[in-house]
Every structure is written in structure tokens, then in C-alpha cells.
Write a protein that holds these residues in place. Sequence first.
Motif, PDB file in Angstrom:
ATOM      1  N   ALA A  75      -4.476   4.382  -0.072  1.00 23.46           N
ATOM      2  CA  ALA A  75      -5.533   3.460   0.315  1.00 23.46           C
ATOM      3  C   ALA A  75      -4.940   2.181   0.876  1.00 23.46           C
ATOM      4  N   TRP A  76      -3.850   1.721   0.243  1.00 18.49           N
ATOM      5  CA  TRP A  76      -3.211   0.515   0.763  1.00 18.49           C
ATOM      6  C   TRP A  76      -2.637   0.745   2.155  1.00 18.49           C
ATOM      7  N   VAL A  77      -2.149   1.970   2.408  1.00 19.34           N
ATOM      8  CA  VAL A  77      -1.635   2.282   3.743  1.00 19.34           C
ATOM      9  C   VAL A  77      -2.748   2.083   4.767  1.00 19.34           C
ATOM     10  N   VAL A  78      -3.942   2.602   4.426  1.00 17.92           N
ATOM     11  CA  VAL A  78      -5.080   2.481   5.334  1.00 17.92           C
ATOM     12  C   VAL A  78      -5.450   1.009   5.523  1.00 17.92           C
ATOM     13  N   LEU A  79      -5.479   0.273   4.417  1.00 18.12           N
ATOM     14  CA  LEU A  79      -5.939  -1.117   4.481  1.00 18.12           C
ATOM     15  C   LEU A  79      -4.962  -2.018   5.230  1.00 18.12           C
ATOM     16  N   LEU A  80      -3.661  -1.760   5.037  1.00 20.08           N
ATOM     17  CA  LEU A  80      -2.673  -2.742   5.493  1.00 20.08           C
ATOM     18  C   LEU A  80      -2.128  -2.482   6.884  1.00 20.08           C
ATOM     19  N   GLN A  81      -2.453  -1.332   7.465  1.00 24.53           N
ATOM     20  CA  GLN A  81      -1.822  -1.026   8.750  1.00 24.53           C
ATOM     21  C   GLN A  81      -2.268  -2.019   9.832  1.00 24.53           C
ATOM     22  N   ALA A 129       0.833  -4.075  -2.804  1.00 26.38           N
ATOM     23  CA  ALA A 129       0.520  -2.833  -3.507  1.00 26.38           C
ATOM     24  C   ALA A 129       1.061  -2.857  -4.937  1.00 26.38           C
ATOM     25  N   PHE A 130       2.246  -3.434  -5.093  1.00 28.24           N
ATOM     26  CA  PHE A 130       2.871  -3.507  -6.418  1.00 28.24           C
ATOM     27  C   PHE A 130       2.061  -4.381  -7.367  1.00 28.24           C
ATOM     28  N   MET A 189       2.313  -5.818   7.746  1.00 30.17           N
ATOM     29  CA  MET A 189       2.340  -5.696   6.280  1.00 30.17           C
ATOM     30  C   MET A 189       2.815  -4.322   5.845  1.00 30.17           C
ATOM     31  N   LEU A 190       2.383  -3.312   6.582  1.00 31.72           N
ATOM     32  CA  LEU A 190       2.775  -1.953   6.225  1.00 31.72           C
ATOM     33  C   LEU A 190       4.218  -1.727   6.658  1.00 31.72           C
ATOM     34  N   PHE A 191       4.958  -0.970   5.882  1.00 29.56           N
ATOM     35  CA  PHE A 191       6.369  -0.694   6.119  1.00 29.56           C
ATOM     36  C   PHE A 191       7.160  -1.987   6.197  1.00 29.56           C
ATOM     37  N   ALA A 192       6.720  -2.971   5.404  1.00 33.06           N
ATOM     38  CA  ALA A 192       7.432  -4.240   5.334  1.00 33.06           C
ATOM     39  C   ALA A 192       7.231  -4.801   3.930  1.00 33.06           C
ATOM     40  N   ARG A 193       7.959  -5.876   3.639  1.00 29.73           N
ATOM     41  CA  ARG A 193       7.968  -6.438   2.290  1.00 29.73           C
ATOM     42  C   ARG A 193       6.571  -6.883   1.815  1.00 29.73           C
ATOM     43  N   PRO A 194       5.767  -7.574   2.643  1.00 35.09           N
ATOM     44  CA  PRO A 194       4.460  -8.029   2.133  1.00 35.09           C
ATOM     45  C   PRO A 194       3.605  -6.888   1.587  1.00 35.09           C
ATOM     46  N   GLY A 195       3.605  -5.768   2.295  1.00 37.67           N
ATOM     47  CA  GLY A 195       2.819  -4.623   1.842  1.00 37.67           C
ATOM     48  C   GLY A 195       3.289  -4.139   0.490  1.00 37.67           C
ATOM     49  N   VAL A 196       4.622  -4.088   0.319  1.00 41.05           N
ATOM     50  CA  VAL A 196       5.174  -3.642  -0.965  1.00 41.05           C
ATOM     51  C   VAL A 196       4.727  -4.581  -2.080  1.00 41.05           C
ATOM     52  N   TYR A 197       4.809  -5.898  -1.817  1.00 42.73           N
ATOM     53  CA  TYR A 197       4.396  -6.864  -2.829  1.00 42.73           C
ATOM     54  C   TYR A 197       2.918  -6.666  -3.189  1.00 42.73           C
TER      55      TYR A 197
END
Lengths: 367, 424
Positions: free
Chosen positions: B260-266, B297-298, B287-295
Motif C-alpha cells: 500500500a505504501w508503494v502505491v501511495l508513495l510513488q 513505512a517503518f 519517496m519510493l525507492f529512497a530513504r524517506p519512503g523507508v522512514y
Amino acid sequence: MVEVGLDPLVRFKDVQKTYDGEHLVVKKLNLDIQRGEFLTLLGPSGSGKSTCLMMLAGFETPTHGDILLQGQAINNVPPHKRDIGVVFQNYALFPHMSVVENVAFPLTVRKMNKTDAKKQAIRALDMVQLGEFAERRPGQLSGGQQQRVALARALVFEPQLVLMDEPLGALDKKLREQMQIEIKHIHENLGVTMVFVTHDQDEALTMSDRVAVFNDGIIQQIEPPAELYERPANSFVANFIGETNTLCGELGQVNGTECAVTLASGQEIRVQNIINGKTGDRTSVSIRPERVQLSDQKPEDQNVFEATVIETIYHGNHVRVSLDVAGQSDFRAMVRSGNIHADLNPGHKLFVGFSQDDCRALDPITT
Amino acid sequence: MEQASTHTSSQSDVLPQVEDDIPLKVKLKRAERMRKYRAMALIAPLFLFILGVFAIPIAIMMWRAIDNPEVVEYLPQTAIELKNWDGQSEPTPELTAVFARDLVLAYKEKTASTVGKRLNYDVSGMRSLISRTARKFNRTQPVQATMDDFVKADKRWAQLRYWKTLKRASGSLTPFYVLNAFDMKINDEGEIASVPESQAIYSNIFWRTMWIAGVVTAASLLIGFPIAYLLANTSSKVSNLLMFCVLLPFWTSLLVRTSAWVVLLQKNGVVNSSLMGLGIIDEPLTMLFARPGVYIAFIHLLLPFVILPLYSVMKSISPAYMRAAESLGAHPAVAFVRVYLPQTLPGIGAGGILAFILAIGYYITPALIGGPQDQMLSYFIANHANSTLNWGLASALGAVLLVTTMILFTIYNRLTGASGVKMG
């Protein structure tokens, strides 16, 4: 002790409080607290006494009316600016601080430097005989010791007013009695004004200069303890403070402050007309059990009945006797152990007598 | 016992004496035995389960990190002979002879490539060297192979370093993988040394893992603290609803949440288009495939683990403490810092350590949402376990994670001592 003539320290003016907008917990409270007095708010739970205390401390806001501290309305003054010490029911000692840090807390938040604050805190602890426990954690102290720490903490910053919300409720009987005396002595020594909330009438009578009896959001009576006990103003106070016998009837002939009351059984007694009623009004007559004389011979009191002993319970220094008097089987008498002039075995018939001065015709109890 | 009591009407402290000579302690043990067996029987299923699917596999994994069977098993004579060689002078004729024989044997049994692969971890090129030499010797079948035979098979054997590599790998246990996990190795001089900068990756990744876990733990605590406070201090109606929302993520699969985060953050996802629609940003954020997205989602993932212990601690803090502090003259903010906050420390500790430990071991979230620069240790463990099949290194990296976790937990235990958090 009470300095009459000066402005009161605290004045409640037409104060009302409701939590839900429908029921008043405190109904139109008017109360003056004098400088230096020990005032107890006494009442059953839900009578509004704790709410009054919390309004005074600043944790609750009056829905209506003003609370004046030294003539200034304090409705909008936050608790930390009121300079009022509060001792809470379960002490609320900060568990992560040592005893001395707890007591020094009100000083350090007032920006006193650490060494002075500690010195003064130790002095306050010495006052409650806990100087040697300064470095312990509150959790390592007994209930009574925690109580003293809480007291020291509420007094250390020399507030003009100290509030106590049922502070002795968690202690056992012996310790409670000891603490009552101790708090009373501290009050006498420091001359600080104390407002004490309790539901324990013994506590109220032992400690106070004045007692305000609360019920149903209203002060029923406010008097020094002896007045309150000897001359209750209404049936609630008579029943709540100490023990009392209640005889229901109708007012007969009224003669100033005295009158006759005809009981349900048809017998007539002479009483004090406290309710100021007129002939035909319903009334409940209150007589303290220790004012009742028991005798095998007919005594010469104004009011004499024949009675039957139902039960006798020995209490060491006194004896409690349940009697059947004028058709009421819950009439109690209290006789000092060395002063028994009758056979108190159950079933025995004897005379009870009491004087007119001890009979108070109060508002009728509706049952 | 009844018999005993009839014998002792006295009030002394002496234990009652009975006719039989069985000591009281033995009798007590006997009496308690049934109870003990019953308790053990109740524990047994879980105990065996944990032992079978948790403790033993982890022990095996740890063992893999130092296990080194290839040379010992597939070149057995060589392994013995390598022990007799000093590792500095030219290899002895005995060594070259048995090595050639072992190689031929290994070639026939198709195990030479396994050995080659193992040696290749240490020095690249070893795989081809071994397989080539084995193939040639299989053809020529030298009886007493000498150094010359080896050099003839491949020139590289003339260099002593290849022989040294072989000797390093000849023990049945090796520190190789563990050192590798710390970007170190035993060099040709037999000393432990750092690998060249260009090959050092794992310590970098270890610190990256710690950094990401630290950031998300701190952020989760910052965001979770007010929520926990609200939960603990509002009416039960509100707090029930809030609690439902906090627990909601637990009822969704982790994979679904991450997707879901993949969909939201792309780049053209919901978040970016909303922000652009509101005019807050002009071009989409990466954001996706980068540090902000990881933060992001985590933090979403870890919030419940932070909120629940905090809530449990805050629930037990009586509001009377704050009231007392205020009545004693403390401004509400001062009262909060000096009275409330210190009492929540066990919850902050428990929530923080839980979130941190979960974060350093998480695999799916960074793997799906992060880019190559955001992969954490777990990714490399999975990579070595599944793709490169370098189980030794995967185990060593796993052991690093495990030990880190245990150290953190020990520190936490020391700090909180007996005042640890009560869950629930």
C-alpha cells in the motif's frame, strides 16, 4: 484561635458546581474560612465536600459564583499560582524522587537554589520526625511515613492555606488517631489555616476548630465540634454525627423554645422546639443514647417510659442496650460500666428516662 | 502428616518426629513430585516447539558462521598435509603429491567446484584455478605431482599466495566469515587486517542499519508519545476508538501494508498528487525507492509497538501526581518534565528497544520500498542465503544482528532493573 473581626482568608460566594449540566454537586455554597482556623468539611461521599476542596485548590472551576482568597477572586488563577498546599488522598509522592527531593520540590520550582532547598526540606522532615529517611524512596516508607512526607511537602513552602483531602483514609485505626493528634499539633504550632476533608466524624470532631457538615451539595451546619454534637440543627446532622435515637411524632402544645410531642404510640414527651414548629407539625425527636437513664425504679426525669431490654452488648468501658421503647424496637442506650442501676438481661422490664433539655425536636425524617 | 501431628502436642520448634526414618525433606519432595511433573507436562509442548523450531535452528545458524567443511571433507589428505607445511617456504613434495591426488578424486566426484567456490570467497580467481587444475590432472594423472606439475597446469600456482589461501581454508573451523562480516580478513602474513576500502561494505551497512533503526525509533517515540498520552487520559469511549485505530495495522498483513505504501508513495501516487494539488510542492518528491519512503513505512509499522508499552505505563500514572506538582507551585510544563516524563521512562525504554530491535531485523519493508542505498543487513543476509548461497557469510551477518540485539537488550535490562514495564 479564630481571629474574629478580620476579613476571612477564603470566602465562597454563591458557589455552584455541576459536572454534567443537569445535577448540581454543590448548590449555592457560602462559606467563610478564617485565618488560622482548622476547618473540616465532613460529609458522606458524593456530598460535594471534595469538589469544594478541588475548586479551592484550582483543579475544578466553579460553574457559578466566586471564590475569594484574601479578598481577590481566584476563579481564573491556575493552581500553581495559588500558593495553597494540598495533601492528597494517596499522598501522590513522586515515586522517582527521594523523600528529600519530594519535599524540596516546591522550593526548587520556586527557583530556590539546591543547597538551601535541601536544608529547608530537611528541617521540614525533622518537623515530622522523618529526617533520617531523607534519602529513601517514598516506596520504601510505610503508609504513615508517606503521609508525613506529604504533609511536610505541603507545608515546606509556607503556604497560607493547606488543604487535605481525606489524607488519613488509607491508614489503620491506631496510626490514624496518632496522625490526627500530630496534624493538630502542627496546626497549632505553625498557625497555618487548614481545610480538611473527611467522611469520618470522629476525625472531624477530634481535630477541628469548626466542622462544616455537607450533604446533598449543601452545608447542613457549621459549628465547633461540641456544638455540632450537642446541638445538631437538623436530623441529618444528628444522625450523621455520633449516634442518636429518633422518636417520630407530632408537635403538641408549643411554649416558646419548649413544646410537647405526641408520639405514634400516643405517649407525650416534653422536648426542645428546635425546628420552631407549631402545633400539629410532624417532627423527629433526637436523643443521644448516653443521655438516657436506665433504672429499675421509676426515675424523676421529665420523660419516662417503660421499656423492655432486647439485647445488651458489653463494650468494656460502656454497655450498649437495645430497648423496646414506645413501640420502637431500635431504641439504644449507652451506660458506663460502673454506672449500671438496672438488670440488663434481655426480656427484663425497666424504666428509661431522659430530660427535656436532651430531647431535640428536629425536621421529620421521611422514610 | 496427620500421624506426625499426633506425636507433637508440644509447642516447641523441633520438627515432629515420626516412627519412620524418612527425613522430612525427602517426604516434602515426594509430596511435591506429582505437582512438579504436572507443571512440566504443561510446559513440555511449548518447550519442545521452541527448542525444535527456534533454539536448534539458531544454534545451527551460529555454527554455520564458523563451520568450514569444504577442504577438510573433499580434500582430506591435503588438509592433513597442509598442517605440516609451514606456510612460508615452498610447498613440500608430499603436499603437492596428495593435493594432486585429492583434486583428481574430487573432480571425479564433482566436489572440486564446491571447494573452488569456498576458496573463491577468499581470493577471487580460485574457483577457475581449482577447476582448471583438477581437469588437467584428471587427464594427465600425475603419480607424484611436484611444484612443476602444478605450475605447468596453471602458472598461478607458482605464487605462494594461492597455497596460503588453501592453507587458511584447511581448518574445520574458520574465523573467515565472521571477519568478513566486519570487513576484515586474515591476510597472507597471517594477520587480521581490514579489507581494502573498495571491498569494505558490511560495516558501512551495519551502521546504516543502526542509523535507520535509530531514526525510525526516535520518530516513532515522538509521534507515539502524545497518542499514548491521549489514550491513557481520555474517556473510555474515545480511548476505545483510538485503541482500535492503533491496533488496526496488526490485522492487516505486513506485505499488504508495505505494498500500500508503494502505491501511495510513488511519483504519481496519492501523496505526491495531493501535495501538488494543494500547491505545497511544484514537482513530485522522490519517496519510493529512497530513504524517506523507508522512514515513512517503518514508522507506520512500528508505531503500535511504541504506543502500547507507553500506554500501559501511562495508564498506571495517577493524575494526582500532576495535580500535586501543580499545587506545589510547578507550572504545568515544569510538572510535566519533572514529574510526568520521568515516570514514563520505563515505557519509553520498552517501546524504544522493541521498535529498535524490530527495525534492525526487518527485511520486507526496506526491500520493497528502499533503493539500493537503503538496504539493511537483513537484505544482505537474505541475499547470501538465497542467491549467492554463501551461507557462512549469511550466518555470520545474522550472528552480528543477534549479538547486537542481545547487547542492546542487556543494556536496557541493566538500566531499567526491576522497574521494568508490565505489559497489558
